[in-house]
Design a protein around this motif. Sequence first.
Motif, mmCIF file in Angstrom:
data_model
loop_
_atom_site.group_PDB
_atom_site.id
_atom_site.type_symbol
_atom_site.label_atom_id
_atom_site.label_comp_id
_atom_site.label_asym_id
_atom_site.label_seq_id
_atom_site.Cartn_x
_atom_site.Cartn_y
_atom_site.Cartn_z
ATOM 1 N N PHE A 190 0.828 -1.205 0.000
ATOM 2 C CA PHE A 190 0.000 0.000 0.000
ATOM 3 C C PHE A 190 0.860 1.252 0.000
ATOM 4 O O PHE A 190 0.649 2.177 -0.784
ATOM 5 N N VAL A 191 1.874 1.273 0.847
ATOM 6 C CA VAL A 191 2.732 2.445 0.978
ATOM 7 C C VAL A 191 3.602 2.628 -0.252
ATOM 8 O O VAL A 191 3.815 3.760 -0.722
ATOM 9 N N ASN A 192 4.116 1.521 -0.791
ATOM 10 C CA ASN A 192 5.069 1.594 -1.895
ATOM 11 C C ASN A 192 4.406 1.450 -3.262
ATOM 12 O O ASN A 192 5.109 1.332 -4.269
ATOM 13 N N GLY A 193 3.087 1.475 -3.308
ATOM 14 C CA GLY A 193 2.371 1.313 -4.563
ATOM 15 C C GLY A 193 2.309 2.597 -5.377
ATOM 16 O O GLY A 193 3.313 3.133 -5.834
ATOM 17 N N GLN A 194 1.139 3.133 -5.538
ATOM 18 C CA GLN A 194 0.932 4.332 -6.342
ATOM 19 C C GLN A 194 1.753 5.504 -5.801
ATOM 20 O O GLN A 194 1.795 5.750 -4.605
ATOM 21 N N ALA A 195 2.393 6.226 -6.704
ATOM 22 C CA ALA A 195 3.225 7.366 -6.308
ATOM 23 C C ALA A 195 2.373 8.607 -6.064
ATOM 24 O O ALA A 195 1.140 8.562 -6.058
ATOM 25 N N ASN A 196 3.044 9.726 -5.823
ATOM 26 C CA ASN A 196 2.409 11.046 -5.684
ATOM 27 C C ASN A 196 1.505 11.163 -4.460
ATOM 28 O O ASN A 196 0.494 11.864 -4.481
ATOM 29 N N GLY A 197 1.877 10.467 -3.389
ATOM 30 C CA GLY A 197 1.174 10.658 -2.138
ATOM 31 C C GLY A 197 -0.235 10.122 -2.081
ATOM 32 O O GLY A 197 -1.024 10.559 -1.234
ATOM 33 N N GLY A 243 6.033 8.193 8.518
ATOM 34 C CA GLY A 243 5.983 6.756 8.741
ATOM 35 C C GLY A 243 6.046 5.969 7.442
ATOM 36 O O GLY A 243 6.720 4.933 7.359
ATOM 37 N N PHE A 244 5.374 6.459 6.414
ATOM 38 C CA PHE A 244 5.400 5.778 5.123
ATOM 39 C C PHE A 244 6.787 5.848 4.487
ATOM 40 O O PHE A 244 7.212 4.916 3.798
ATOM 41 N N GLU A 245 7.476 6.975 4.704
ATOM 42 C CA GLU A 245 8.811 7.113 4.125
ATOM 43 C C GLU A 245 9.796 6.113 4.720
ATOM 44 O O GLU A 245 10.759 5.721 4.063
ATOM 45 N N PHE A 246 9.566 5.679 5.976
ATOM 46 C CA PHE A 246 10.429 4.632 6.529
ATOM 47 C C PHE A 246 10.409 3.410 5.604
ATOM 48 O O PHE A 246 11.442 2.803 5.322
ATOM 49 N N PHE A 247 9.219 3.029 5.154
ATOM 50 C CA PHE A 247 9.078 1.861 4.290
ATOM 51 C C PHE A 247 9.647 2.128 2.899
ATOM 52 O O PHE A 247 10.274 1.259 2.297
ATOM 53 N N ARG A 248 9.424 3.329 2.388
ATOM 54 C CA ARG A 248 9.865 3.632 1.032
ATOM 55 C C ARG A 248 11.378 3.685 0.898
ATOM 56 O O ARG A 248 11.922 3.390 -0.166
ATOM 57 N N GLN A 249 12.063 4.066 1.971
ATOM 58 C CA GLN A 249 13.507 4.216 1.887
ATOM 59 C C GLN A 249 14.275 3.004 2.426
ATOM 60 O O GLN A 249 15.504 2.946 2.322
#
Length: 324
Positions: A190-197, A243-249
């Motif tokens: 969910f977090v790493n799926g669709q871009a642009n927030g 919190g989502f950026e933790f997963f993305r990075q």
Amino acid sequence: MPTLQRRWPVATAAAALAATTMYTAAGGAAEAAATPPGGLPGFKDGNAVSDGLRIHYAIAGHGPALVLLHGWPETLRAWDRVAPALTQDHTVIAVDLRGLGRSQPARGDEYGTYTALTLAADVRAVVEQLGFGDARIAVAGHDVGGGVALAYAARYRDRVDHLAILEAPPTTWYLQLVASKPNLLWWDSFVNGQANGVAEQLVAGREKVFYGSVYNRDGRAPSAGNQREYVAAYGRPGSTHAGFEFFRQQDQGERDVQALLDDNPLTMPVLGVGGQNSMRESVGDDLGHVASHVTTAVVPNANHWVLEEEPQFIVDQLRQLLAR
């Protein structure tokens, strides 16, 4: 984050006008803000500065430092049933990770702003401000905080004498878990799926629904009071995004930590803890790949939220580790 058996998961305080006294490594006084909502009972609150950002912490006790790091989607409040019992012979320092709780979010999303090594540098800034920069300390982390604790020990190993990781697979073992169970770890997709927030936009205004679905899947969830604290904290501007950026990075960030451990395992005493109904022995087993002296503990009848489910067991395990 929910349990591995079903799901594995892994803001800012204004500057205070009044100051209270807290302990330092030398036994002197440090300045701290009056305790805000979301702190720990009996602890004093303050802020350190790291990379120009305010990093919130809570501190109490005396003696050598023990740093406690929370997971996602939580704040330092997750330690409220564990931290007070450890202040008898340690200076306990609980830290809100960057962008979460009452710590300030990063100003941008370039790579490195939310990696485990960057969050470890934030923790280092807190430790130094409180006078423990030249001391050897203990570090314990749950969930995402476990990854940060491992990163701290890998980068500052000459300043860490004990390490505990609770309900968190170390470094790239989480990436392997995601790859092997793509449908099970739904929040990561969910977090790493669709871009642009898009994920942030879907959660905005619905924090209770989204985070409640994470907390309440496994029967033994965080307390209702703590859930309210967490939902309020993650509803602050920038907190869900952080919190989502933790997963993305983490895809590259966890590999950066692994690179520090390859052919150079940790030599301090290490404790790996998993819930009986969640990660079980796998935390300690995986830590055996990056550390030489690992003890494994399984929390009886516990799912992922071991700090709240069995706090006395966690206190006992940490005390045993610190005595080694």
